[in-house]
Design a protein around this motif. Sequence first.
Motif, mmCIF file in Angstrom:
data_model
loop_
_atom_site.group_PDB
_atom_site.id
_atom_site.type_symbol
_atom_site.label_atom_id
_atom_site.label_comp_id
_atom_site.label_asym_id
_atom_site.label_seq_id
_atom_site.Cartn_x
_atom_site.Cartn_y
_atom_site.Cartn_z
ATOM 1 N N UNK A 65 0.842 -1.197 0.000
ATOM 2 C CA UNK A 65 0.000 0.000 0.000
ATOM 3 C C UNK A 65 0.883 1.256 0.000
ATOM 4 N N UNK A 66 0.485 2.248 -0.812
ATOM 5 C CA UNK A 66 1.305 3.455 -0.939
ATOM 6 C C UNK A 66 1.146 4.334 0.298
ATOM 7 N N UNK A 67 2.278 4.723 0.880
ATOM 8 C CA UNK A 67 2.220 5.572 2.086
ATOM 9 C C UNK A 67 2.837 6.938 1.852
ATOM 10 N N UNK B 189 3.796 11.960 -12.571
ATOM 11 C CA UNK B 189 2.964 11.131 -13.458
ATOM 12 C C UNK B 189 3.192 9.649 -13.156
ATOM 13 N N UNK B 190 4.438 9.300 -12.846
ATOM 14 C CA UNK B 190 4.740 7.901 -12.495
ATOM 15 C C UNK B 190 4.006 7.504 -11.210
ATOM 16 N N UNK B 191 4.035 8.401 -10.211
ATOM 17 C CA UNK B 191 3.309 8.106 -8.972
ATOM 18 C C UNK B 191 1.804 7.972 -9.243
ATOM 19 N N UNK B 192 1.258 8.835 -10.107
ATOM 20 C CA UNK B 192 -0.186 8.806 -10.392
ATOM 21 C C UNK B 192 -0.602 7.466 -11.016
ATOM 22 N N UNK B 193 0.332 6.847 -11.742
ATOM 23 C CA UNK B 193 0.044 5.523 -12.323
ATOM 24 C C UNK B 193 -0.357 4.541 -11.210
ATOM 25 N N UNK C 35 -1.296 5.537 -7.913
ATOM 26 C CA UNK C 35 -2.035 6.099 -6.760
ATOM 27 C C UNK C 35 -3.369 6.730 -7.168
ATOM 28 N N UNK C 36 -4.468 6.046 -6.857
ATOM 29 C CA UNK C 36 -5.797 6.587 -7.198
ATOM 30 C C UNK C 36 -6.120 7.804 -6.332
ATOM 31 N N UNK C 37 -5.589 7.824 -5.106
ATOM 32 C CA UNK C 37 -5.854 8.957 -4.207
ATOM 33 C C UNK C 37 -5.334 10.263 -4.836
ATOM 34 N N UNK C 38 -4.078 10.242 -5.327
ATOM 35 C CA UNK C 38 -3.519 11.458 -5.936
ATOM 36 C C UNK C 38 -4.146 11.744 -7.295
ATOM 37 N N UNK C 39 -4.569 10.694 -8.012
ATOM 38 C CA UNK C 39 -5.273 10.951 -9.282
ATOM 39 C C UNK C 39 -6.561 11.729 -9.000
ATOM 40 N N UNK C 40 -7.248 11.378 -7.924
ATOM 41 C CA UNK C 40 -8.480 12.109 -7.568
ATOM 42 C C UNK C 40 -8.153 13.549 -7.193
ATOM 43 N N UNK C 41 -7.057 13.744 -6.437
ATOM 44 C CA UNK C 41 -6.673 15.112 -6.046
ATOM 45 C C UNK C 41 -6.367 15.944 -7.284
ATOM 46 N N UNK C 42 -5.628 15.349 -8.247
ATOM 47 C CA UNK C 42 -5.275 16.069 -9.477
ATOM 48 C C UNK C 42 -6.541 16.430 -10.264
ATOM 49 N N UNK C 43 -7.490 15.492 -10.337
ATOM 50 C CA UNK C 43 -8.745 15.784 -11.064
ATOM 51 C C UNK C 43 -9.469 16.942 -10.384
ATOM 52 N N UNK C 44 -9.466 16.953 -9.038
ATOM 53 C CA UNK C 44 -10.131 18.015 -8.282
ATOM 54 C C UNK C 44 -9.443 19.357 -8.529
ATOM 55 N N UNK C 45 -8.096 19.361 -8.469
ATOM 56 C CA UNK C 45 -7.343 20.613 -8.687
ATOM 57 C C UNK C 45 -7.573 21.131 -10.111
#
Length: 230
Positions: free
Chosen positions: A1-3, A28-32, A34-44
């Motif tokens: 799990x990503x911490x 971008x590599x991390x976003x591949x 991490x769904x949590x950060x993908x959601x944050x990026x979509x929100x931003x």
Amino acid sequence: MIKHHPDHNLLTEYCAGTLDWALCLGITTHLHFCSECRNTVAHLNSIGGSLLAQGPQEQVSQDVFTNLMAQIQARETAAVEFVAQSTEPPLHPSISKDRMLTNLPKVVRKLLPKDKALRWQTVSPNLKMARLTAGQDKYEVAFHRICSGGKVAQHDHGGLEVTVVLKGSFSDGDGIYTPGDFLVRQPGEVHRPTAAQNEDCLCFSICEAPVRLTGLLGRLVNPFLSVKPA
Ligand SMILES: [Zn+2]
């Protein structure tokens, strides 16, 4: 799990398009992974879009408007064609046969050389490094590979270093890092990574300046360490 995730400032700069290209590759590599950060990026991105929509409006001439729409249309067409052609050319056999280099995030895979092998250099008995060409001149972008159970010499950092774990895992005095974990090391932070016993650890690294080994070894080796942005 990503911490370990990029902080909010980095993600905001990523969305605003103000972040250095090499650091964008790391995010971008991390976003591949991490769904949590993908959601944050979509929100931003949606906040950025609504701020633009609420901004003051300027009247422009018909010529300027027509020109702008033509440019948008051309870019959209180019993007569609790019996706349509995105069956990637085959990799060099030495890369496609290396189990550690299969199923990498697309953004990393695109940096792999197509017509030649990766040039792995031995940094220390447990650590190898292969530089990648990312088309920028500030950071060295590279793979670092620690052999299973291997300890890397204790070092600190001469500049910013971003690491994303791609395969396997490693630990240091601060924690254990597994695929997708995104680490930022600031100048002066000292650590000694050790790979897990069961497999090699492959990391994607973005370094602003060479690491500095501590102790006697450092006095001998540091003058020969450098980064080569490409
Ligand atoms: Zn994340």
